[in-house]
Design an enzyme around this catalytic site. Structure first.
Site, mmCIF file in Angstrom:
data_model
loop_
_atom_site.group_PDB
_atom_site.id
_atom_site.type_symbol
_atom_site.label_atom_id
_atom_site.label_comp_id
_atom_site.label_asym_id
_atom_site.label_seq_id
_atom_site.Cartn_x
_atom_site.Cartn_y
_atom_site.Cartn_z
ATOM 1 N N GLY A 145 42.556 44.914 35.533
ATOM 2 C CA GLY A 145 42.809 45.055 34.105
ATOM 3 C C GLY A 145 43.719 43.934 33.636
ATOM 4 O O GLY A 145 44.359 43.257 34.435
ATOM 5 N N LYS A 146 43.785 43.715 32.327
ATOM 6 C CA LYS A 146 44.724 42.738 31.774
ATOM 7 C C LYS A 146 44.831 42.981 30.281
ATOM 8 O O LYS A 146 43.909 43.504 29.644
ATOM 9 C CB LYS A 146 44.246 41.307 32.018
ATOM 10 C CG LYS A 146 45.379 40.299 32.142
ATOM 11 C CD LYS A 146 46.087 40.433 33.477
ATOM 12 C CE LYS A 146 47.210 39.417 33.605
ATOM 13 N NZ LYS A 146 47.802 39.422 34.949
#
Length: 416
Positions: free
Chosen positions: A103-104
């Site tokens: 994720g980011k």
């Protein structure tokens, strides 16, 4: 139209997927982000004006567990950049055998232009917008460029107030006082140092006799430099940041330079005890080891041929472009890739999450010991995969990581 960072990242993935004959259906699934969220939200500024900001959160793949990855605040944040960083996180987590997917997140903002109160309102509103999509079993953010433990504390409080209970495991990289882990601040730099020492060992180089240049002197670069100097007796002869570069052939005093930076608004500009260089000169120095620890695309086709170091250890995410990598590899330079070299941060984030979930915390020596053990195991897997496939370290790292994710995808199957 500017070149897509995501398309660059897919080139490495494709090279590994071709070598390992990855199943075409799994390949299609892994090439795309699972969810990309764009939020537009208002923030009331100190003077009463209302400004609009754009934020992002991308979950690339959650086959192995909740999404995991940092949030950056930067005026140049784009969806393409955040998708790429989430993509890399999937492979980084798999490589270290963490039960996470990639994720980011990011907000398009220059945080240096905000007051502390404005920064807090921005952070809390952004995290409120993400509320349905994050959580200890869904997606666990962490600090990244221009975010820190204080921002994570605001995220924790925002989420907990909306839930009506304290949820320590919703973010990592928090202050120790609110469920953070010992050793988190140094973790990425320590992982870089461990990988640097192991690469030297594998190539027959005595690290205590090695000279090192570090590009980028934020959290990762400065921690890498300090640990390499203190624990491994390497000689750090040059460092740079956004403001300046400094050189001392006899070795810089890293503790002194860190103290100067911390008293100088986070910059090394004006440091009086070393020779000043143009920032780009750091790439062409006659050193054994170069650690790019700033932002993406620092080493390009334009400056790659200047590099004299025989070992590059990527402290930053994506600091070497694919075009530059071809030049470096043809010049016999060993590159320890980002998804391995800088995985110390997410590994200790994993330790923090585990500690939060069980409400039982470990001491610093245990953290460091567990981190080193996991980094060395991952390094060994990559090194021998590189030999088996007769390829470079980056492709080998992807092969190791893709195998782990692909196996889980096959075991779980495609729903419905």
């Amino acid at each position: 139209m500017s070149k897509s960072l995501y398309q660059d990242a897919l080139k490495t993935f494709s090279r590994a997927a071709d070598l390992m004959n990855l199943d075409p259906g799994v390949r299609k699934f892994l090439e795309r982000p699972q969810r990309s969220l764009i939020v537009e939200f208002p923030v009331v500024m100190d003077d009463g004006r209302t400004e609009m900001f754009t934020g992002y959160r991308v979950q690339h793949n959650t086959a192995r567990g909740p999404a995991k990855g940092g949030v950056r605040y930067h005026p140049n944040v784009t969806l393409d950049e955040v998708q790429t960083l989430a993509f890399w996180m999937t492979w980084k987590c798999a490589l270290l055998n963490l039960p996470y997917g990639g994720g980011k997140g990011g907000i398009k903002v220059d945080p240096s232009k905000l007051s502390v109160r404005e920064l807090e309102r921005l952070s809390r509103r952004y995290f409120s917008e993400l509320h349905k999509f994050v959580g200890p079993q869904k997606d666990i953010p962490a600090p990244d460029v221009n975010t820190n433990a204080q921002v994570m504390a605001w995220y924790l409080d925002t989420y907990s107030m909306n839930e009506g209970r304290t949820v320590l495991g919703v973010v990592t990289g928090k202050p120790v006082e609110v469920g953070g882990s010992s050793g988190r601040n140094e973790a990425t730099g320590r992982g870089v140092a461990v990988c640097t020492a192991e690469a030297c060992k594998m190539t027959g180089k005595d690290i205590s006799e090695a000279t090192v240049a570090v590009q980028g002197f934020g959290n990762v670069g400065s921690a890498s430099a300090k640990i390499l100097q203190d624990d491994y007796k390497a000689k750090i002869i040059a460092v740079s940041d956004v403001s300046a570069a400094y050189y001392d052939p006899n070795g810089l005093d890293i503790d002194d330079l860190i103290a100067y930076r911390d008293q100088n608004h986070g910059l090394i500009d004006g440091y009086p005890k070393a020779q000043r260089l143009d920032r780009e000169e750091i790439f062409g120095l006659d050193v054994d080891i170069l650690i790019p620890a700033a932002l993406e695309k620092s080493i390009t086709a334009e400056n790659a041929s200047e590099i004299k170091a025989k070992l590059i250890v990527e402290g930053a995410n994506g600091p070497v472009t694919p075009e530059a990598e071809k030049i470096l590899l043809s010049n016999g330079i060993l590159i320890v890739p980002d998804i391995l070299a800088n995985a110390g941060g997410v590994t200790v984030s994993y330790f923090e999450w585990v500690q939060d979930l069980q409400s039982f915390f470990w001491d610093l020596e245990e953290i460091r010991s567990k981190l080193k053990k996991m980094m060395l195991k991952a390094f060994s897997e990559v090194w021998y995969t590189m030999k088996d496939y007769d390829t470079d370290m980056r492709t080998a790292a992807y092969i190791v990581a893709i195998k782990k994710v692909a196996e889980v995808v096959k075991l779980r199957g495609i729903y419905p």
